[in-house]
Design an enzyme around this catalytic site. Structure first.
Site, PDB file in Angstrom:
ATOM      1  N   GLY A  35       0.834  -1.200   0.000  1.00 30.90           N
ATOM      2  CA  GLY A  35       0.000   0.000   0.000  1.00 30.90           C
ATOM      3  C   GLY A  35       0.861   1.240   0.000  1.00 30.90           C
ATOM      4  O   GLY A  35       2.085   1.181   0.144  1.00 30.90           O
ATOM      5  N   GLU A  36       0.222   2.373  -0.166  1.00 33.15           N
ATOM      6  CA  GLU A  36       0.936   3.645  -0.152  1.00 33.15           C
ATOM      7  C   GLU A  36      -0.006   4.739   0.268  1.00 33.15           C
ATOM      8  O   GLU A  36      -1.232   4.597   0.245  1.00 33.15           O
ATOM      9  CB  GLU A  36       1.536   3.961  -1.523  1.00 33.15           C
ATOM     10  CG  GLU A  36       0.512   4.111  -2.632  1.00 33.15           C
ATOM     11  CD  GLU A  36       1.159   4.373  -3.972  1.00 33.15           C
ATOM     12  OE1 GLU A  36       0.746   5.354  -4.631  1.00 33.15           O
ATOM     13  OE2 GLU A  36       2.082   3.625  -4.350  1.00 33.15           O
ATOM     14  N   GLY A  38       0.107   9.372   1.364  1.00 26.80           N
ATOM     15  CA  GLY A  38       0.687  10.653   1.013  1.00 26.80           C
ATOM     16  C   GLY A  38       2.133  10.814   1.421  1.00 26.80           C
ATOM     17  O   GLY A  38       2.839  11.653   0.880  1.00 26.80           O
ATOM     18  N   GLY A  40       4.409   7.981   2.015  1.00 25.63           N
ATOM     19  CA  GLY A  40       5.345   6.921   1.665  1.00 25.63           C
ATOM     20  C   GLY A  40       4.658   5.647   1.221  1.00 25.63           C
ATOM     21  O   GLY A  40       3.470   5.642   0.911  1.00 25.63           O
ATOM     22  N   VAL A  42       4.484   1.149   1.616  1.00 26.79           N
ATOM     23  CA  VAL A  42       4.706  -0.048   2.426  1.00 26.79           C
ATOM     24  C   VAL A  42       4.935  -1.222   1.491  1.00 26.79           C
ATOM     25  O   VAL A  42       4.168  -1.434   0.543  1.00 26.79           O
ATOM     26  CB  VAL A  42       3.491  -0.335   3.334  1.00 26.79           C
ATOM     27  CG1 VAL A  42       3.771  -1.517   4.258  1.00 26.79           C
ATOM     28  CG2 VAL A  42       3.127   0.893   4.148  1.00 26.79           C
ATOM     29  N   ASP A 155      -2.285   8.664  16.309  1.00 24.47           N
ATOM     30  CA  ASP A 155      -3.132   8.394  15.136  1.00 24.47           C
ATOM     31  C   ASP A 155      -3.840   7.061  15.315  1.00 24.47           C
ATOM     32  O   ASP A 155      -3.939   6.272  14.380  1.00 24.47           O
ATOM     33  CB  ASP A 155      -2.314   8.412  13.851  1.00 24.47           C
ATOM     34  CG  ASP A 155      -3.209   8.589  12.620  1.00 24.47           C
ATOM     35  OD1 ASP A 155      -4.279   9.236  12.751  1.00 24.47           O
ATOM     36  OD2 ASP A 155      -2.867   8.075  11.546  1.00 24.47           O
TER      37      ASP A 155
END
Length: 333
Positions: A35-36, A38, A40, A42, A155
């Site tokens: 996944g990605e 804003g 970076g 993964v 978060d």
């Protein structure tokens, strides 16, 4: 064919091809993107040392333009080191860090299988109170271990909680926003990242933060577990008893305190909250009278039968945290 040990940049093509392997750090073979966001990307990788495959790991890379903003790499590695010292079975393990051949930093984390809490709620609907309390206690335990090391998550949300096990009743807290404890810094200089729906009012205002920010976020998560929506999306905590008759009054009262805009009205620490969730789950000791008013060490000492020597030190100063560097690049998904 490319040398299998040739370093690779994360910006390259990550689609697996038999004739082309990509490596970073000399020992991580890239498998496929996970996944990605804003900040970076993964990537799933295999750790291979001296020809021995040591298993799957997750690499998280900062985008190139973001890496230029991280001017103090030593500060980042210091905080990775602190995160590695967190000792909790319910917190994702951080193994280390590195850079690719273009100097783009990455961290190495354990690879976890399972569904996120977001996926579970979206697919299966709200959770029953017993399961919600079990998961809530585990999350509180993990975050207390982080807070003891001076680390705030900042978060916490269903996307960052991974459920494992046959019954999906074992939770791992993932994707940390990192903070280091420092005294005497101007709170106005703090950089705060997070998701507004789960952020405490003081976090949104950019004020100095302590455990209360994560406690508020956990309250939002628990509300969503029980109702399928966050307080701002529904009618608030007062709707819990109507939507779920099986939710005990003690739990709804506790949720109202967790979601209080007043930091002083929330539990003093995650350890306090974990004990309270346990008492609710055990079905005793938490009537409306005990939960009214600010949650303080005095209330804990009066209402929880703690063994001698474990009663809260009412004179002890509350831990203070100051954000010295935001790590939005760890919160990617």
């Amino acid at each position: 064919m490319q040398d299998p040990m040739q370093p690779a940049s994360i910006d390259g093509d990550l689609t697996p091809r038999p004739a082309r392997e990509q490596w970073v750090g000399g020992k991580y073979r890239l498998i496929r993107p996970l996944g990605e966001g804003g900040c970076g990307r993964v990537v799933l990788a295999r750790q291979v040392e001296k020809g021995v495959d040591l298993g799957a790991v997750v690499l998280k890379f900062l985008w190139r333009d973001r890496s230029r903003e991280a001017s103090n790499w030593q500060r980042i590695t210091d905080e990775i080191r602190a995160a590695r010292e967190v000792n909790s079975p319910h917190a994702v393990k951080i193994y280390g860090s590195g850079e690719d051949d273009e100097g783009i930093p990455f961290i190495v984390m354990e690879y976890l299988e399972g569904r996120t809490l977001r996926e579970v709620i979206s697919t299966d609907g709200p959770l029953d109170p017993g399961r919600t309390l079990t998961l809530g206690r585990q999350v509180a335990s993990a975050l207390e271990a982080c807070h003891e090391r001076g680390i705030l998550h900042l978060d916490l949300k269903p996307e960052n909680l991974l459920l494992q096990g046959k019954q999906e009743d074992f939770v791992k807290v993932i994707d940390f926003g990192i903070a280091r404890r420092e005294e005497g810094k101007d709170p106005g200089a703090d950089e705060v990242a997070g998701t507004p729906t789960y952020s405490a009012p003081e976090q949104l205002r950019g004020e100095q933060l302590d455990e209360g920010a994560d406690i508020f976020a956990l309250g939002v998560v628990l509300h969503e577990c029980l109702t399928g929506h966050t307080p701002t999306e529904g009618d608030g905590t007062s709707s819990l008893a109507l939507l779920h008759p099986g939710v005990p009054r003690q739990l709804t009262d506790l949720l109202q305190q967790l979601l209080s805009p007043d930091r002083a009205a929330r539990p003093a620490s995650m350890a306090d909250l974990e004990r309270r969730l346990e008492m609710v789950q055990r079905g005793g000791g938490w009537g409306a009278a005990a939960l009214s008013g600010p949650v303080t060490g005095e209330v804990l000492a009066r209402t929880i039968p703690l063994p001698e020597g474990r009663r809260p030190d009412l004179a002890a100063p509350r831990r203070r945290f100051t954000i010295t560097t935001a790590w939005p690049w760890l919160v990617l998904l």
